[in-house]
Structures are given as C-alpha cells and as structure tokens.
Design an enzyme around this catalytic site. Structure first.
Site, PDB file in Angstrom:
ATOM      1  N   ASP A  51       0.867  -1.180   0.000  1.00  0.00           N
ATOM      2  CA  ASP A  51       0.000   0.000   0.000  1.00  0.00           C
ATOM      3  C   ASP A  51       0.896   1.220   0.000  1.00  0.00           C
ATOM      4  O   ASP A  51       1.933   1.236   0.668  1.00  0.00           O
ATOM      5  CB  ASP A  51      -0.985  -0.012   1.175  1.00  0.00           C
ATOM      6  N   GLU A 138      -8.741   4.402  11.832  1.00  0.00           N
ATOM      7  CA  GLU A 138      -7.738   4.416  12.894  1.00  0.00           C
ATOM      8  C   GLU A 138      -7.814   5.763  13.591  1.00  0.00           C
ATOM      9  O   GLU A 138      -8.399   6.718  13.073  1.00  0.00           O
ATOM     10  CB  GLU A 138      -6.339   4.174  12.331  1.00  0.00           C
TER      11      GLU A 138
END
Length: 252
Positions: A51, A138
């Site tokens: 990623d 998150e």
C-alpha cells in the site's frame, strides 16, 4: 483477464528477509527491520502486496510487479476535502503494469460519512478490474480534527460511508484498521472483510477470532522499484484462493 505476479526464485538481496520458510516465500522482497515472528510470520504466504501514498515518490511499477507484488492499495483521499496528489498517477501506472489495484480513504471524525463518501467518489474512478475500495479506520493525530467520538458514532458514520461507496462501485468496502482502534471500538461486529495491521504478532493474537483477507505486517518493507521503506501485506489464502477472490471481488 487476471494477470498475477509470480514470485521469482532468485537469490535474496542483502538486507532481505531472514529465513523466509514456506512455499510462498518471496526472496525478492525484504525488510529493513525484520521482525522475529516465532514461526507464525507472513513470509510463507503465497500472495503479497503493497500500500502506497505520495511518500513513496516515483515508483517503477514494472519492477514492482516483477518482484512478485500481486496487488496494490493506493491512498486516494482523506476526510472531505483532501486527496493524495500522487493518486491519479499511481492509479494509471499500476494499471499499465497490470497490477490489480484499489483505492483507500483515510476516515476523519470531523466530517460525516456521507460527505466523505461523496468526496471519495469524486476522486476515484469506477473502472472495471479495480479492487474493492477501502475505508481506513484508525485514530487520527490531526491538529484540525483531534476529536475521538464514541464508538457508536464512528460505526454509524463508517457504515454510511460504506453503504454509499459500496453502492457506487458495486463492491462493499474493505475495512483497514489498527489494533488499538479495533479494540477501542469493537469493530468485530461490523459486516465487512478486514485488512488488519499487526507488525509484532500474527493477527490471531491481537485480533482473536477475527477473520481477515489482508494482513499489513510491516511498515519497513523493501520492494524493488520503490525507494525507501514501504508497507507490505499478505493475502490470507493460497494463490488459487487469490484467483478466486479476484474473480469474485473485482469491480465489474
């Protein structure tokens, strides 16, 4: 047509993984700070991916694919008004290198799920052959959005985002999350595939009982074609499982 990168059996470069046992071990990938996994590490998994965001700079996507990388998740957006300036270039280049790729959105808690969904849709093309979209949940460390809402609000707004985005792309989004956020907000009751960050233990330790499709196992990975460190991820199943997963989950 699905084009999958196959790991090559070359001699590991200096600084690569230590003792990467198992049939899926990929000697071309490395780690600048390898972790001692105690026998339950990611190196034996057959399918690995990356990623990336703007911080990776210029990427040689053909070298990345030749190194055995089978997928890429690319940062697209944050909140309701920020996009990654490298997203569109990475999106085109990864496709040209025939690497299956998807886009992810970094969720903020100062915008509604609907606002953020609309912003993501404005920036990310709906293209045949794309991986499902990802919502990155998150705790943020933003000076402009320091709030930490209660878990019921987080899950409500995330569900709204996922419903709108999933309807647009024809694929329900994957949830990416971290150990503390998952625990603090009891995300296990959300209906989704999970992409779990766990850089010190097998996911079964910090996320007991949670099924997952992807495991982000390091932020200090070394991949030919990318300067500096990058995140590396393992797919949960075999290469045959990966082909089946792609057939079911690519945007049509």
């Amino acid at each position: 047509m699905l084009v999958l990168a196959v790991a090559c059996a070359r001699t590991p470069e200096r600084g690569g993984y230590r003792q990467a046992p198992g049939p899926g071990a990929n000697p071309q990938l490395g780690d600048s700070a390898p972790h001692d996994w105690g026998g339950r590490g990611p190196y034996g998994h057959a399918v690995h991916g990356i990623d990336v965001s703007r911080w990776q700079g210029d990427i040689d996507w053909n070298r990345v694919r030749s190194a055995g990388i089978s997928f890429a998740f690319i940062k697209a957006t944050e909140g309701g008004d920020h996009y990654d300036p490298s997203f569109h270039r990475y999106w085109r280049e990864a496709a040209a290198a025939r690497i299956p790729r998807g886009a992810y959105h970094y969720f903020y808690f100062c915008r509604t799920g609907a606002e953020q969904a609309r912003w993501f849709i404005q920036q990310v093309p709906r293209e045949i052959g794309s991986l499902p979209p990802v919502i990155d949940l998150e705790w943020t460390h933003s000076k402009t959005c320091p709030r930490r809402p209660p878990s019921y609000e987080i899950k409500r707004e995330a569900a709204i985002f996922m419903e709108i985005v999933g309807r647009h792309y024809g694929q329900r989004p994957i949830i990416y999350t971290t150990v503390d956020f998952y625990r603090d907000n009891r995300l296990g009751d959300m209906r989704a595939e999970f992409w779990l960050r766990s850089v010190a233990n097998h996911p079964s330790v910090p996320y007991p009982g949670q099924r997952w499709a992807f495991w982000q196992y390091t932020g200090t990975g070394i991949v030919p074609g990318i300067r500096g460190n990058t995140d590396l991820n393992a797919f949960a199943g075999s290469r045959a499982d990966w082909v089946r997963w792609l057939q079911a989950r690519l945007t049509r």
